[in-house]
Write a protein that holds these residues in place. Structure first.
Motif, short mmCIF file in Angstrom:
data_model
loop_
_atom_site.label_atom_id
_atom_site.label_comp_id
_atom_site.label_asym_id
_atom_site.label_seq_id
_atom_site.Cartn_x
_atom_site.Cartn_y
_atom_site.Cartn_z
N THR A 89 -29.88 -18.06 52.64
CA THR A 89 -31.51 -18.14 52.46
C THR A 89 -31.74 -18.48 51.04
O THR A 89 -30.69 -18.57 50.26
CB THR A 89 -32.10 -17.23 53.06
N GLU A 91 -34.79 -10.10 62.63
CA GLU A 91 -33.36 -10.28 62.56
C GLU A 91 -32.39 -9.80 63.38
O GLU A 91 -32.73 -8.64 63.70
CB GLU A 91 -32.88 -9.88 61.09
N TYR A 124 -26.01 -22.59 66.18
CA TYR A 124 -25.63 -22.57 67.69
C TYR A 124 -25.18 -23.77 68.30
O TYR A 124 -25.22 -25.00 67.43
CB TYR A 124 -26.98 -22.33 68.50
C1 LIG Z 1 -29.10 -19.49 57.82
S1 LIG Z 1 -29.97 -17.81 58.13
C2 LIG Z 1 -31.65 -18.52 57.64
C3 LIG Z 1 -32.34 -17.69 56.92
C4 LIG Z 1 -33.87 -18.23 56.73
N1 LIG Z 1 -34.48 -18.47 57.87
C5 LIG Z 1 -34.02 -19.64 55.91
O1 LIG Z 1 -33.97 -20.64 56.71
O2 LIG Z 1 -33.79 -19.46 54.96
C6 LIG Z 1 -30.01 -17.81 59.91
C7 LIG Z 1 -30.15 -16.21 60.07
O3 LIG Z 1 -30.67 -16.08 61.56
C8 LIG Z 1 -30.08 -15.05 62.22
N2 LIG Z 1 -30.08 -15.33 63.68
C9 LIG Z 1 -29.23 -15.94 64.34
N3 LIG Z 1 -29.60 -16.01 65.64
C10 LIG Z 1 -30.78 -15.08 65.82
C11 LIG Z 1 -31.40 -14.72 66.91
N4 LIG Z 1 -31.16 -15.11 68.13
N5 LIG Z 1 -32.51 -13.86 66.54
C12 LIG Z 1 -32.71 -13.55 65.40
N6 LIG Z 1 -31.84 -13.93 64.32
C13 LIG Z 1 -30.98 -14.72 64.40
C14 LIG Z 1 -28.79 -15.01 61.37
O4 LIG Z 1 -28.53 -13.64 61.66
C15 LIG Z 1 -28.99 -15.20 60.06
O5 LIG Z 1 -29.35 -14.28 59.07
#
Ligand SMILES: C[S@@+](CC[C@H](N)C(=O)[O-])C[C@H]1O[C@@H](n2cnc3c(N)ncnc32)[C@H](O)[C@@H]1O
Length: 274
Positions: free
Chosen positions: A16, A74, A132
């Protein structure tokens, strides 16, 4: 479907960064789902390795809805602990965020657990589905959208590391995608189709001949190229000229007043996979 105590989804990379979601946040700040919400609860789903984007989301939306509340969810418990520690610093007044910012963090996944049967007006899930499989997108949309308040919106998208290229899909409470938005930093932009690298998961594998999104990005590139004649008037003028031409050619562009931001929105049908 996950059980009651296990969040739906899986832990992915937590990348992030400060300020990288500014383009999508300013779009949400003008959305009727927020402005007209009875209960302006906004979920930041998958905020990542730091809680900063949830705090920024709150600060940006509070200008439009001072009573907005942001819940960062999260799926990684360690990231919830980290954000909760960061929040203590915010409360102590040792950051640039308002000490009383209505922000909290909790463990959760696509099932979007919110307290006391409240329903979010907006769910923002940025750079989450990117990691995903394409086949998982519809199910994730369905699960998240089913938690929305009536008239609510799920905003699901992708951006580059520093937020110069951002795209998102607006999904309604029936899990139907309604629009695609693209927002680009126009200064120094070579080709708007750079957005292809950062399309939402539902479209990123579709930028191939024969797909609508491919035709759209090709038409956008062609008009951007043609509009190079007005480059001396600046990139915003060039962008507006290109979008005018695209609209004249029959592409159903929306939200003309936002073109000056380097943004465009098209109805989903215009770019949807067949
Ligand atoms: C690449 S980071 C994105 C961070 C932020 N949203 C950004 O765009 O800067 C993706 C995050 O989504 C979380 N994540 C993935 N699947 C998730 C889910 N089903 N529910 C909640 N968090 C999830 C991961 O653990 C990870 O920390």
């Amino acid at each position: 479907m996950a059980g009651r105590h296990s969040p739906a989804g899986r832990i992915t990379r937590g990348t992030t960064g400060t300020n990288r979601l500014r383009r999508v946040d300013r779009w949400i700040a003008r959305h009727p789902a927020l402005l007209r919400a009875e209960d302006p609860l906004v979920v930041d789903l998958g905020y990542g390795a730091s809680g900063v984007t949830a705090l920024e989301l709150h600060a940006r939306l509070a200008r439009a809805r001072p009573d907005v509340e942001v819940l960062g969810l999260e799926i990684d418990p360690a990231r919830v602990t980290r954000a909760t520690t960061q929040l203590a610093a915010v409360r102590a007044g040792s950051t640039t965020f308002a000490p009383d910012a209505r922000v909290s963090y909790a463990l959760g996944g696509f099932e979007v657990p919110v307290p006391a049967a409240r329903r979010p007006a907006v769910i923002r899930a940025m750079n989450v589905l990117r990691q995903y499989d394409e086949s998982e997108v519809a199910g994730a949309w369905r699960t998240m959208a089913s938690r929305l308040a009536p008239g609510g919106v799920l905003v699901e998208g992708t951006c580059d590391e520093i937020g110069r290229i951002t795209t998102w899909v607006a999904v309604d409470g029936d899990a139907a995608p309604r629009s695609l938005s693209i927002s680009l930093r126009l200064a120094g932009l070579e080709r708007p189709s750079i957005a292809a690298e950062r399309l939402p998961k539902a479209l990123i594998h579709r930028n191939v001949p024969g797909e609508r999104v491919h035709a759209f990005l090709a038409a956008l590139d062609a008009e951007w190229e043609r509009a190079s004649a007005v480059s001396p008037f600046g990139p915003v003028h060039r962008w507006q000229t290109a979008l005018e031409a695209l609209q004249s050619a029959g592409w159903p562009l929306r939200a003309r007043s936002r073109w000056r931001l380097g943004e465009l929105t098209v109805p989903w049908d215009a770019v949807a996979p067949p």
